[in-house]
Every structure is written in structure tokens, then in C-alpha cells.
Write an enzyme that holds these catalytic residues in place. Structure first.
Site, mmCIF file in Angstrom:
data_model
loop_
_atom_site.group_PDB
_atom_site.id
_atom_site.type_symbol
_atom_site.label_atom_id
_atom_site.label_comp_id
_atom_site.label_asym_id
_atom_site.label_seq_id
_atom_site.Cartn_x
_atom_site.Cartn_y
_atom_site.Cartn_z
ATOM 1 N N HIS A 139 -41.124 -23.798 -64.076
ATOM 2 C CA HIS A 139 -41.611 -23.919 -62.702
ATOM 3 C C HIS A 139 -41.434 -25.357 -62.222
ATOM 4 C CE1 HIS A 139 -44.171 -24.050 -59.204
ATOM 5 N NE2 HIS A 139 -44.879 -25.013 -59.771
ATOM 6 N N HIS A 177 -50.886 -24.882 -50.798
ATOM 7 C CA HIS A 177 -51.639 -26.069 -50.378
ATOM 8 C C HIS A 177 -52.454 -25.805 -49.124
ATOM 9 C CE1 HIS A 177 -48.263 -27.494 -52.812
ATOM 10 N NE2 HIS A 177 -49.169 -28.302 -53.310
HETATM 11 N N1 GLN Z 1 -48.888 -23.943 -64.337
HETATM 12 C C1 GLN Z 1 -49.410 -24.966 -63.493
HETATM 13 C C2 GLN Z 1 -50.450 -24.370 -62.558
HETATM 14 O O1 GLN Z 1 -50.303 -23.273 -62.144
HETATM 15 C C3 GLN Z 1 -48.336 -25.631 -62.682
HETATM 16 C C4 GLN Z 1 -48.866 -26.771 -61.849
HETATM 17 C C5 GLN Z 1 -47.800 -27.587 -61.140
HETATM 18 O O2 GLN Z 1 -46.717 -27.161 -60.942
HETATM 19 N N2 GLN Z 1 -48.106 -28.781 -60.742
HETATM 20 O O3 GLN Z 1 -51.429 -24.999 -62.208
HETATM 21 ZN ZN ZN Z 2 -46.140 -26.419 -58.944
#
Ligand code: GLN
Ligand code: ZN
Length: 752
Positions: free
Chosen positions: A641, A694
Site C-alpha cells: 500500500h 482524510h
Molecule cells: N496499514 C496502515 C493503516 O491502515 C497503513 C497506513 C498508511 O498508509 N500510512 O493504518
Molecule cells: Zn496510506
């Protein structure tokens, strides 16, 4: 004698006083007058510290309520129309965060990273009809506060070229604004001179980056315009060397030049040859970006050569402003004495700078003693068995090319995974965390403070995991997560369990506005004494028949968000972290985890400032990720991610990670990310985030569906995943449920 000076002191205060006061003011629990009074006291304390340490000039203008770039925008009248007018301080806070005790709410200005640091600045927003007007009162007032202490002061300004470069113009070229902007800078310099400044510090960090001919010309123009009547100008560059911009700088009519000698590698003989006959050269030999004690002998060698050539025209300073390191090591209670003896925070760095300047002339007996102490600390660090783990070194030496590769190429893996997992088209998932409620935080805190026993803590978290799994099942998500309730922070959680890491009790550094972070300290070889996540994931998987993703923070992100040791290459440290994570990946697979996600949100921010060094960084970053991800069977699905936007220029490296699935931020930019797939054929599965986590707004099904349809024009539908932009830990449950329900509905509609 050579003088010792500083480029800027951390503004937050040793106990984060600045955070406390502005947050109370925002909440309405602190009166304006008290706020101003407390801030004055804080500034005064910092100046006094610097004066007591023996620094020759006090920097003024390094203080900011929120961010120093925003201070410049207010000083030059760069205020977007949507904020209207009103009380100046509240206007400032409204620009920073959309809201203040007085005045209308409005969409806050954009915020982004300050060069390659973890500090974020408020982006200047230039309008189509931008004009500049000078409002210098706050800076002049701070100057007189500092002068009242009886020491020479030096105002600190962000230079005109960097200021423009960091800003954004909705229409037209920012450089068209230069001439007008220079007028207010010139006026400002006159005012500073009149107020008694002999020197002014003009920061131009853009000079350590690749500059086009037009921006180089802008710099020349600025130098010409600002020569003359004002105070003497110390041109400050930092975060790297000047390289091809060195000639440009040496030709410029400045009275002083500061170079970052920690990160910059410009050849000193060239600098000494080219420097003007009356120019001051300031060498930044004490690292302003890291927390290790300075190697004083190495610094002295560099300074002595220069001192022979320049005499008193040599000044001694930190590599950059001390904004990026914690305030005072004396406030530490969390570190053992040995480790503590290896470190220097901002306050200690002041002593290092002052001592170095005196040692150039031999120094006092106390200076010699200080030097001895510093040498002893360095020797103890070099010889310490805590920094060196033979087993880790041997494992690194034994890495084979095979360890960077999965068993089969993606198409074969994908076929096996499809057969194994039996997921529907447009599979739905989330990024890892679920809402972190007050109860979860309380449980973690009580456990940490030994108020809650191991067994009860485990029970509470397991209950939370069961609940989170159940909610996801009810929502109809296809790939579930355990929710990360045990994690306070995605790097800290792992750092606390890895050998080679230490945590400070009070080592705060400003990240943005009133937000501070306490980066872990990597001091020794990294290894994993025992599994870090397996129990939680195994428990989560036992609650459901749906697949649960294991959840790890990747090696590059752990590295980027820590203070890294400076006695080993970053790439090497990263490889050690990668090996530790590789063990965790293997253990997760063995525990029956069908999918493992390795988050790398920081991969882009590790990019060097110079383009020419991007590839070397990306090469080792990709290698490290693969070292972590590749020990698994073909039918174990590796996810990654990424967030914090702008992946388009590193998309090739992202593809080389060879993760089976990537979930990636894109909703905030209206799927701008998809542009890149017009020319670049991304080979594996991808889930472009379909809504912005966000924002508290719940996205509509139709909206999500249309984003997915847009995505399907660029990425074959059978490789598309459906997920939010990022983790959900900052949201609350009702909005999370509502948003995910709509997301699942959109995926189902598309399947139909
Ligand atoms: N796995 C993390 C979460 O879901 C990813 C956080 C991020 O990308 N900053 O909080
Ligand atoms: Zn993230």
C-alpha cells in the site's frame, strides 16, 4: 577568532510548550494575551540558551506559530481570497488549518513536505493577480525582543527564489512574480537594517536541487536586486551540496555563504578558490538532521584547512537549522546511559558548535576536556557490541539473488491465487486499520504503564478484533483485516519489537503545525528476536472463513521514519530491516495467512533531492521490499500500500516491487494517478483508492462507481480492486460503516 553561529533552533520547546499553547488557544481555553506572553517567554528561553552556549548571533524568525513558510506568506500579503481579511493571527491559523477562534472557516491551504525532511510546510498559493505588500511588524517585534537580551541578532529569511519555488500558481509561471516579490524583499532588508541587523540570513535550499536555466537566472536576478543598502547577506544552503550550482553561487555578490558539510560533498579547494576576497564562509559541520554526537576530530580537520585559508572569515555552524532534531537530551529519561552518551540534541549541538570554533584557536582547558569526552563517546560507540551483530552481518553477506525473486512470474502466481482464493470480480478490501476508539487507546496505555495485565490486555484486543471482523463480514467485504488495534503507530509498533532500535521519552520533532513525532532511533544491527504480528493475525483468521490479510510496515518506511545510525549505509540498514521482516512474512505464511500486505507509504519521500541519484535509491529500495516479500509460495498473495500522492514519476519502480496487489491513494487527486497508465502498462493487480479517508464525508455509491468505471478504462477490470485511499484509524465507526457499505454496493453494481 572564527565565530560560532546557529541557523535556527527548534521552536516547539522541550516539553512541546508551543503545541500546548496554540492548541489551548484554538480550543478557546487560553486568552490571546497569555498566548503571546507564553510565546515570548519560549523564544526568550531559546535565545538565552544560544547566547549562554557562546553563539555569536541569535537567529530571529526561526520561531513560527505553525510554519515559517506561512509566516512569509503573511509577511508578503500572499493570502488567498477565500480567507477574506480579519484579525491577522486568526487569519494565519485559518490559512494553516481552516479554522481559528475568529473569522470564517475556509478550506485550509495545501501542506507538503519540506524538501526531504519529515517537516511539512504550508504551500504559498499565488493568485492570477498576485501582488505583494510588506507586513514586517511580527518579525521586527521579535527582533527587538531578542535585542533586548543584549546580543547581536540575525534575522532569518527564506530567500525569494526558494519561496517562489515552494509555492503554487493557479495560473501562469511563478517566475513572472519574481520582480514584484523582489521589491518587497528589498524593502524588508532596508527595514531590518534600520532596526539594527548587521547580518541577515537568506535561506535558499533550492540551490541544492537541479535547477533549470530559468530558475538559475532568477537566482542571479535576486542577488543583483538585493545587493547594496541592506544588512550583509549570509546565503544559506543546506540538505545537500551545490554541485553545478556552486559556480552560480560563487559568482553572486553575497557577503557570506553557508554550506552543508554533512550532506554536501562539494570539493573544499574549489570553494576556497572561488570565494570572494571579503566573503565569509560558514561550514555546517554539525549534523542538523540527525541526533548523533559530532565526530569533532573529523570536523576540526575540515575546519582547520579552511581556517588556514580564510582566518576569521570562517564561521562554524550546524549543517542546517536545528528544527529537525529534538530540543534537549537532558530531558531524556527513556534511554540507558551508554546510548545517551552517543547522542546530541539541539541544545548539545550548540555546545559542539561553540567548542569547535574555540578549538580552532587551541581552545580552553575545558574545551580540551570536552573534546576528550566526545572522543571517548565515539570510541565507545564504535567498539560497542550493541551496534554490531555478527549473525546479522553473516546473513546479509549470504543473501543470494534468488532471495529477491518469487518462485514464478506474476501471471502464474495470479492463476494459482485465483484458484485458491475464489474472490469475486472487483474484490473489496480495506487498507488495514479500523477506527481507534478511546477504549482501545486506553487499553494500550494501561498495558504500557503496567496497569493492565498481559492476559486482560490480550482479551480486550481480541474482543476488538472479533468485533472488527464481524463488522467487515456484515458489510460484505471480501478480504478482511484485523484492524491494527494493537498499534499506536505503524513504525513504532515494529521498532519496539526489533533489536537495534531505541525509543526516546521526549525526543519530539515538529512534523506539521502543533503535531510532533518521536522518531525511533536505529543504533545497531537490526534483527527480530521473535514473531511480531502472528498471534493477532492468527486469531483474526480463526474468526472468519473469509481471507484475512497479514499486515506489516515495510523496510523503507521503517527506515525513513526513524533516526538512522550514521555509521552504516542507509541501504545496508534497510536490508537488515528487510531480512527481519522476511522472517515475519515466512512465519505468517506458516501460520496459514493467505495474503500479506507490506505497507510502503514512505517510498517516495526517500527519494534523493537530485534526480541523478534517484535510480540508485530506487534500486536498493526495490531490492529491500522484495527481500521482505519474496520468500512465500506462489499462492500466497503479497499486497502493498502507498499513499501521500505523486507516484507517477516512480511508477516503474513501483511495478518492480512485483507485489501481487497494490492499493494506492488516488481519490484525493480525482484519480490523477490513472493518467500514468495511459503510457505505462502496470502489470499486476491494483486498487486505486476510491474515497478519501482524510475527510469525514461519506462518499456516495454513484460517485465511487464512476471512479471505478474511470479506472476500468485504463486498467483491465479483472485486475482492479476496490478499497479506500488509506487506513481508517482516524475515522469513527458510524462514518466508516456508511462509507464502506457504499463502497461494497458500488463494487456489486459493477459486477452486475
Ligand atoms: N496499514 C496502515 C493503516 O491502515 C497503513 C497506513 C498508511 O498508509 N500510512 O493504518
Ligand atoms: Zn496510506
Amino acid at each position: 577568532m572564527s565565530i560560532a553561529h546557529n541557523l535556527g533552533f527548534p521552536r516547539i520547546g522541550v516539553h512541546r510548550e508551543l503545541k500546548r499553547m496554540v492548541e489551548s488557544y484554538w480550543k478557546g481555553t487560553l486568552e490571546r494575551e497569555s498566548l503571546l506572553e507564553q510565546a515570548r517567554a519560549l523564544r526568550q528561553r531559546h535565545w538565552q540558551l544560544q547566547a549562554d552556549a557562546g553563539l555569536a548571533m541569535l537567529p530571529v524568525g526561526d520561531f513560527a506559530w505553525y510554519d515559517h513558510v506561512l509566516d512569509h506568506s503573511l509577511m508578503f500579503g500572499v493570502v488567498p481570497e477565500r480567507f477574506g481579511a480579519g484579525d491577522p493571527l486568526d487569519l494565519y491559523f485559518r490559512m494553516a488549518r481552516g479554522r481559528a477562534p475568529s473569522g470564517q472557516d475556509a478550506l485550509a491551504c495545501e501542506m507538503t513536505k519540506w524538501f526531504d525532511t519529515n517537516y511539512h510546510y504550508i504551500v504559498p498559493e499565488f493568485s492570477a493577480t498576485q501582488t505583494f505588500t510588506l507586513a514586517a511588524t511580527p518579525l521586527l517585534e521579535q527582533m527587538s525582543e531578542a535585542q533586548a537580551l543584549g546580543h547581536p541578532v540575525r534575522p532569518v529569511l527564506l530567500g525569494p527564489v526558494s519561496y517562489l519555488w515552494l509555492g503554487k500558481s493557479r495560473s501562469g509561471d511563478r517566475l513572472d512574480l519574481l520582480e514584484d516579490l523582489l521589491e518587497v524583499y528589498a524593502e524588508l532588508l532596508d527595514r531590518l537594517r534600520a532596526a539594527g541587523a548587521e547580518w541577515v540570513q537568506i535561506d535558499e535550499p533550492v540551490l541544492v536541487q537541479d535547477l533549470s536555466a530559468a530558475w538559475q537566472e532568477a537566482f542571479r536576478q535576486a542577488c543583483r536586486k538585493l545587493a547594496g543598502q541592506g544588512p550583509k547577506r549570509l546565503l544559506c544552503t543546506y540538505f545537500g551540496g551545490l554541485e553545478e550550482n556552486l559556480a552560480l553561487v560563487l559568482e553572486s555578490p553575497m557577503e557570506g555563504l553557508h554550506l552543508d558539510r554533512v550532506r554536501g560533498k562539494d570539493a573544499l579547494p574549489r570553494v576556497l578558490e572561488g570565494i570572494g576576497a571579503d566573503m565569509v564562509l560558514s561550514l555546517g559541520v554539525v549534523d542538523g538532521r540527525n541526533i548523533w554526537r559530532c565526530d569533532l576530530d573529523a570536523a576540526l580537520r575540515e575546519l582547520q584547512t579552511t581556517h588556514q585559508a580564510l582566518g576569521e572569515r570562517l564561521w562554524v555552524g550546524p549543517s542546517c537549522s536545528l528544527l529537525h532534531v529534538p530540543v534537549d537530551l537532558q530531558a531524556e529519561t527513556g534511554l540507558d546511559a551508554e546510548l545517551q552518551s552517543w547522542l546530541a540534541f539541539a541544545t548539545q549541538k550548540l555546545d559542539e558548535i561553540a567548542t569547535l570554533a574555540r578549538l580552532l584557536e587551541g581552545g580552553t582547558a575545558a574545551d580540551q576536556q570536552y573534546l576528550e569526552g566526545s572522543r571517548a563517546a565515539l570510541r565507545s560507540r564504535q567498539a560497542s557490541p550493541r551496534t554490531h551483530n555478527a549473525e546479522v552481518r553473516a546473513r546479509i553477506a549470504a543473501i543470494t539473488p534468488q532471495m529477491y525473486r518469487r518462485q514464478s512470474p506474476y501471471p502464474e502466481r495470479a492463476a494459482r491465487q485465483r484458484a485458491q482464493l475464489q474472490l469475486p470480480a472487483f474484490p473489496t478490501t480495506t487498507i488495514g486499520s479500523f477506527p481507534q476508539t478511546a477504549e482501545i487507546r486506553r487499553a494500550r496505555r494501561s498495558y504500557k504503564n503496567n496497569e493492565l495485565g498481559e492476559a486482560e490486555y490480550r482479551q480486550q484486543l481480541q474482543a476488538e478484533i472479533s468485533k472488527t471482523i464481524k463488522v467487515q463480514e456484515e458489510l460484505g467485504l471480501d478480504v478482511l483485516v484485523h484492524g491494527e488495534a494493537e498499534r499506536n503507530d505503524m513504525v513504532e509498533y515494529f521498532g519496539e519489537q526489533l533489536a537495534g532500535f531505541a525509543f526516546t521519552s521526549n525526543g519530539w520533532v515538529q512534523s506539521y503545525g502543533s503535531r510532533c513525532v518521536k522518531p525511533p532511533v536505529i543504533y545497531g544491527d537490526v534483527s527480530r528476536p521473535q514473531p511480531m504480528t502472528v498471534d493477532w493475525i492468527r486469531y483474526a483468521q480463526a474468526q472468519t472463513d473469509k481471507p484475512v490479510k497479514g499486515m506489516l510496515t515495510g523496510p523503507i518506511t521503517i527506515l525513513c521514519w526513524s533516526f538512522c545510525r550514521n555509521d552504516l549505509e542507509r541501504a545496508e540498514v534497510c536490508r537488515q530491516i528487510a531480512l527481519a521482516l522476511r522472517d515475519e512474512v515466512q512465519d505468517l505464511e506458516q501460520a496459514g495467512t493467505p495474503m500479506i500486505q507490506i505497507d510502503e507509504p514512505a517510498i517516495r519521500e526517500g527519494l534523493p533531492l537530485r534526480r541523478s541519484r534517484w535510480q540508485a535509491y530506487l534500486d536498493w529500495a526495490v531490492q529491500c521490499f522484495r527481500l521482505s516479500a519474496c520468500p512465500v509460495r506462489d499462492d500466497t498473495q503479497i499486497h502493498t500500500h502507498m499513499c501521500y500522492s505523486e507516484f507517477n514519476d516512480i511508477i516503474r519502480a513501483i511495478a518492480e516491487l512485483d507485489a501481487d496487489v497494490i492499493t494506492i491513494e488516488s481519490a484525493r487527486s480525482g484519480m490523477e494517478l490513472l493518467e500514468v497508465f495511459r503510457d505505462f502498462h502496470y502489470p499486476n493487480d491494483i486498487g486505486p483508492g476510491v474515497y478519501d479517508i482524510h475527510s469525514p464525508l461519506v462518499p456516495e455509491t454513484g460517485q465511487i462507481r464512476s471512479l471505478l468505471e474511470q479506472a476500468a478504462e485504463r486498467i483491465p477490470a479483472e485486475r482492479l480492486w476496490v478499497n479506500p485511499d488509506c487506513g481508517l484509524k482516524t475515522r469513527d465507526w458510524p462514518e466508516t460503516r456508511a462509507a464502506l457499505a457504499n463502497m461494497v454496493a458500488a463494487a456489486r453494481a459493477l459486477r452486475g
